[in-house]
Each structure stands twice: as C-alpha cells, then as structure tokens.
Design an enzyme around this catalytic site. Structure first.
Site, PDB file in Angstrom:
ATOM      1  N   SER A 144       8.941  14.542 -23.763  1.00  0.00           N
ATOM      2  CA  SER A 144       7.810  13.696 -24.550  1.00  0.00           C
ATOM      3  C   SER A 144       6.422  13.829 -23.630  1.00  0.00           C
ATOM      4  O   SER A 144       6.560  14.128 -22.543  1.00  0.00           O
ATOM      5  CB  SER A 144       8.256  12.071 -24.320  1.00  0.00           C
ATOM      6  OG  SER A 144       7.162  11.127 -24.686  1.00  0.00           O
ATOM      7  N   TYR A 157      11.629   5.853 -18.857  1.00  0.00           N
ATOM      8  CA  TYR A 157      11.678   6.871 -19.730  1.00  0.00           C
ATOM      9  C   TYR A 157      10.700   7.919 -19.487  1.00  0.00           C
ATOM     10  O   TYR A 157      11.160   9.256 -19.684  1.00  0.00           O
ATOM     11  CB  TYR A 157      10.911   6.315 -21.157  1.00  0.00           C
ATOM     12  CG  TYR A 157      10.926   7.321 -22.398  1.00  0.00           C
ATOM     13  CD1 TYR A 157      12.025   7.449 -23.209  1.00  0.00           C
ATOM     14  CD2 TYR A 157       9.586   7.641 -22.977  1.00  0.00           C
ATOM     15  CE1 TYR A 157      11.947   8.227 -24.335  1.00  0.00           C
ATOM     16  CE2 TYR A 157       9.505   8.361 -24.049  1.00  0.00           C
ATOM     17  CZ  TYR A 157      10.479   8.738 -24.637  1.00  0.00           C
ATOM     18  OH  TYR A 157      10.533   9.749 -25.770  1.00  0.00           O
ATOM     19  N   LYS A 161      11.908  12.046 -18.863  1.00  0.00           N
ATOM     20  CA  LYS A 161      11.216  12.971 -19.698  1.00  0.00           C
ATOM     21  C   LYS A 161      10.753  14.021 -18.823  1.00  0.00           C
ATOM     22  O   LYS A 161      10.651  15.115 -19.176  1.00  0.00           O
ATOM     23  CB  LYS A 161      10.526  12.470 -20.683  1.00  0.00           C
ATOM     24  CG  LYS A 161      11.132  11.545 -21.736  1.00  0.00           C
ATOM     25  CD  LYS A 161      12.238  12.516 -22.498  1.00  0.00           C
ATOM     26  CE  LYS A 161      12.654  11.812 -23.932  1.00  0.00           C
ATOM     27  NZ  LYS A 161      13.480  12.481 -24.622  1.00  0.00           N
TER      28      LYS A 161
HETATM   29  P1  NAP Z   1      15.998   8.003 -32.860  1.00  0.00           P
HETATM   30  O1  NAP Z   1      15.511   7.833 -34.431  1.00  0.00           O
HETATM   31  O2  NAP Z   1      16.457   6.670 -32.188  1.00  0.00           O
HETATM   32  O3  NAP Z   1      17.208   9.084 -32.807  1.00  0.00           O
HETATM   33  C1  NAP Z   1      17.974   9.412 -31.803  1.00  0.00           C
HETATM   34  C2  NAP Z   1      19.295   9.630 -32.092  1.00  0.00           C
HETATM   35  O4  NAP Z   1      20.052   9.655 -30.852  1.00  0.00           O
HETATM   36  C3  NAP Z   1      19.856   8.174 -32.570  1.00  0.00           C
HETATM   37  O5  NAP Z   1      20.856   8.213 -33.777  1.00  0.00           O
HETATM   38  C4  NAP Z   1      20.709   7.598 -31.485  1.00  0.00           C
HETATM   39  O6  NAP Z   1      21.364   6.444 -31.596  1.00  0.00           O
HETATM   40  C5  NAP Z   1      20.898   8.840 -30.797  1.00  0.00           C
HETATM   41  N1  NAP Z   1      21.681   8.586 -29.265  1.00  0.00           N
HETATM   42  C6  NAP Z   1      21.138   7.442 -28.465  1.00  0.00           C
HETATM   43  N2  NAP Z   1      21.845   7.473 -27.397  1.00  0.00           N
HETATM   44  C7  NAP Z   1      22.924   8.677 -27.558  1.00  0.00           C
HETATM   45  C8  NAP Z   1      23.825   8.867 -26.651  1.00  0.00           C
HETATM   46  N3  NAP Z   1      23.886   8.538 -25.464  1.00  0.00           N
HETATM   47  N4  NAP Z   1      24.427  10.052 -27.226  1.00  0.00           N
HETATM   48  C9  NAP Z   1      24.171  10.871 -28.381  1.00  0.00           C
HETATM   49  N5  NAP Z   1      23.268  10.489 -29.045  1.00  0.00           N
HETATM   50  C10 NAP Z   1      22.692   8.970 -28.725  1.00  0.00           C
HETATM   51  O7  NAP Z   1      14.931   8.597 -31.989  1.00  0.00           O
HETATM   52  P2  NAP Z   1      13.504   9.749 -32.243  1.00  0.00           P
HETATM   53  O8  NAP Z   1      12.600   8.906 -32.540  1.00  0.00           O
HETATM   54  O9  NAP Z   1      14.071  10.571 -33.591  1.00  0.00           O
HETATM   55  O10 NAP Z   1      13.461  10.553 -31.091  1.00  0.00           O
HETATM   56  C11 NAP Z   1      14.403  11.827 -30.868  1.00  0.00           C
HETATM   57  C12 NAP Z   1      13.857  12.266 -29.596  1.00  0.00           C
HETATM   58  O11 NAP Z   1      12.294  12.686 -29.642  1.00  0.00           O
HETATM   59  C13 NAP Z   1      14.084  11.486 -28.251  1.00  0.00           C
HETATM   60  O12 NAP Z   1      14.678  12.331 -27.141  1.00  0.00           O
HETATM   61  C14 NAP Z   1      12.810  11.046 -28.122  1.00  0.00           C
HETATM   62  O13 NAP Z   1      12.668  10.352 -26.704  1.00  0.00           O
HETATM   63  C15 NAP Z   1      11.996  11.861 -28.273  1.00  0.00           C
HETATM   64  N6  NAP Z   1      10.522  11.644 -28.509  1.00  0.00           N
HETATM   65  C16 NAP Z   1      10.556  10.882 -29.789  1.00  0.00           C
HETATM   66  C17 NAP Z   1       9.160  10.619 -30.153  1.00  0.00           C
HETATM   67  C18 NAP Z   1       8.649   9.535 -31.225  1.00  0.00           C
HETATM   68  O14 NAP Z   1       7.561   9.176 -31.668  1.00  0.00           O
HETATM   69  N7  NAP Z   1       9.600   9.122 -32.060  1.00  0.00           N
HETATM   70  C19 NAP Z   1       7.953  10.946 -29.381  1.00  0.00           C
HETATM   71  C20 NAP Z   1       8.202  11.760 -28.254  1.00  0.00           C
HETATM   72  C21 NAP Z   1       9.344  12.072 -27.960  1.00  0.00           C
HETATM   73  P3  NAP Z   1      20.981   4.860 -31.555  1.00  0.00           P
HETATM   74  O15 NAP Z   1      20.240   4.827 -32.886  1.00  0.00           O
HETATM   75  O16 NAP Z   1      22.235   4.091 -31.480  1.00  0.00           O
HETATM   76  O17 NAP Z   1      20.334   4.958 -30.313  1.00  0.00           O
END
Ligand code: NAP
Length: 249
Positions: A144, A157, A161
């Site tokens: 991130s 976080y 990251k």
């Molecule tokens: P999301 O919608 O919450 O999807 C992440 C998935 O991973 C969810 O199904 C979550 O389940 C699951 N998860 C959580 N803990 C886990 C574990 N211990 N083992 C296996 N799976 C697990 O998140 P997202 O926004 O798509 O983000 C995906 C990645 O991109 C993350 O690493 C995030 O830090 C990164 N990122 C996102 C953004 C953004 O703007 N969205 C920006 C920069 C980086 P739960 O729903 O139960 O938690």
C-alpha cells in the site's frame, strides 16, 4: 494485454474471495490461469469460484487464515494436488485495525502484523516448493502507499505494508537465480466497499490530492498483477510499483 496468455499456469490469490483479490483472480482467469482462492470468507469464496469456473478455467478454494502456517501449507498443497502445480502467488489478504498510536493495543498491532506481514511470509514459504518447480515462478505482494508514506492512525498497517516491501526485495534476491520474480504493488485509494462507505465530501477532498483526480478501480491493480505474472515481465523483480493515480509523487 492481448499478448498475455497464462493458460496452463496455476495461481493462488489470498484474500481472493472479494474486493481487490477477487478482481485479481478474475483478471488472471481472463487470460487463462487456473486459480486457487484462499480466504477466511467461506460463502464469498464459493461464489467467486463459481464466477471463475464460468470463465472456463479450473478454480478451487481453500478456507485459509494466512496468519497460520499450517493453513498456508494446506493451501499450497491443495493448489498443487488439484490444479497440478503452482506458478503464481499473489499475497493480497490484508486487514486494518486503525487507532491512534498512543491508544493502539498490542492486540491491534499483532493482528495486523500477523495477517499482513507474517501471512505473506507463511504463504511465500509454503508456495516456494511449488514455485521452484515452475519455469515461470511469480510472487506479487499487495502492499500500500501507506507503507511508503505512513499515515496517522495506521502505525500497525503502515509498518506491516512497509515490512512487506523488505520481504519482497529480500526474497527477490534469494530466488532470482531460480528465475522466480518477486514484486510488490502499492495501491493508493481504490474504490472498494470500504471507500464506498466514505462521505462524498471526504472522497472529493482525497481526489484533490490525486493528479488523475479520481480513485482507482480494483481492476487497475488487477491489470498490473496480470502483467507482472506474465512472461512480458520476466526481467522485472524486486520492484515496488505504485498504482495510485500519481498521488505519491
Ligand atoms: P477486502 O475487501 O477486505 O478483502 C480482503 C479479503 O481478505 C477479505 O475477504 C478478508 O476477509 C480476507 N482476509 C482477511 N484476513 C484474512 C486472513 N487472515 N487470511 C485470509 N484472508 C483474509 O480488502 P481490499 O480493500 O480488497 O484490500 C485487498 C488488499 O489490498 C489488502 O492487502 C489491502 O491492504 C490492500 N490495499 C487496499 C487498498 C484499498 O483502497 N482498498 C489500498 C491499498 C492497499 P474479511 O472480510 O473477513 O476481513
């Protein structure tokens, strides 16, 4: 992307049931990859797997908590047994537990580090046995821009990251001689369920900080994963690539 063909390659996407991970899995399937989805969300896993199968690729699921090494081992074993090998690992699973640093509990710190950083360690270790047998081994870690710039209320976080970037560069140096590439993507502000919940006024303020003047889409991250997983990126390793509309420039 028309030159990219991942037919016959096997990918694991952690956190692949929904959000950015789901987009990554769908994009890999669009270019022919067979995919194992690993996540803690059982129902969403099955729904997304059905969407992948509808694209004509093989898909399977693994109920996996990436913070547990035994789960990561079982996940990698399942990909190799059911899909016939392992070529691509996308460490995408991630969580936030935001709090101001002085109020942040040890539990909030540990939880985020265990999923976001130790999770990637566990999955890399478990997957490497399979990746070493592949002639096109690829690891893509989803970091991130918060890991690069820090953020008030996100010390856990941000540290997780940033740690992922050190892991990326170190593993890239260790496995490069086996022709495995290891890269990280640092997304900025991406439209997901999380950002949909923000008030319009706050989103407009964020947009002012982004040269491209809009939030990114999960597909913007997914397209870069597909490129990094492909033969076109065979000479790119140890890199951190921002997908942030120019925000951190
Ligand atoms: P999301 O919608 O919450 O999807 C992440 C998935 O991973 C969810 O199904 C979550 O389940 C699951 N998860 C959580 N803990 C886990 C574990 N211990 N083992 C296996 N799976 C697990 O998140 P997202 O926004 O798509 O983000 C995906 C990645 O991109 C993350 O690493 C995030 O830090 C990164 N990122 C996102 C953004 C953004 O703007 N969205 C920006 C920069 C980086 P739960 O729903 O139960 O938690």
């Amino acid at each position: 992307m028309s030159k990219i063909d991942l037919k016959g390659r096997v990918a694991i996407v952690t956190g692949g049931a929904q959000g950015i991970g789901k987009s990554i899995a769908l994009a890999l399937a669009d270019v022919g990859a067979d995919v194992l989805l690993a996540d803690v969300q059982e129902e969403a896993l099955e729904k997304t797997a059905a969407e992948l199968t509808a694209k004509g690729v093989k898909a399977t699921t693994s109920l996996t908590d990436v913070s547990k090494s035994s789960d990561a081992e079982a996940m990698a074993k399942k990909a190799m047994e059911e899909l016939g090998g392992l070529d691509i690992l996308v460490n995408n699973a991630g969580i936030t537990r935001d709090n101001l640093f002085l109020r942040m509990s040890e539990q909030e710190w540990d939880l985020v580090m265990n999923v976001n950083l130790k999770g990637a360690f566990n999955c890399c270790k478990a997957a490497l046995k399979g990746l070493l047998k592949s002639e096109h081994g690829r690891i893509v870690n989803i970091s991130s821009i918060i890991g690069l710039m820090g953020n008030a209320g996100q010390a856990n976080y941000s540290a997780s990251k940033a740690g992922l970037l050190g892991l990326t560069k170190s593993v890239a140096k260790e496995v490069g001689k086996r022709q495995i590439t290891v890269n990280a993507i640092a997304p900025g502000f991406i439209k997901t369920a999380m950002t949909d919940a923000l008030p319009e006024k706050i989103v407009e303020e964020y947009k002012k900080l982004i040269p491209l003047n809009d939030l990114g889409l999960p597909e913007d991250v997914a397209d870069l994963v597909v490129f990094l997983a492909s033969d076109m990126a065979r000479y790119i390793s140890g890199q951190v690539i921002q997908v942030d509309g120019g925000m951190l420039t």
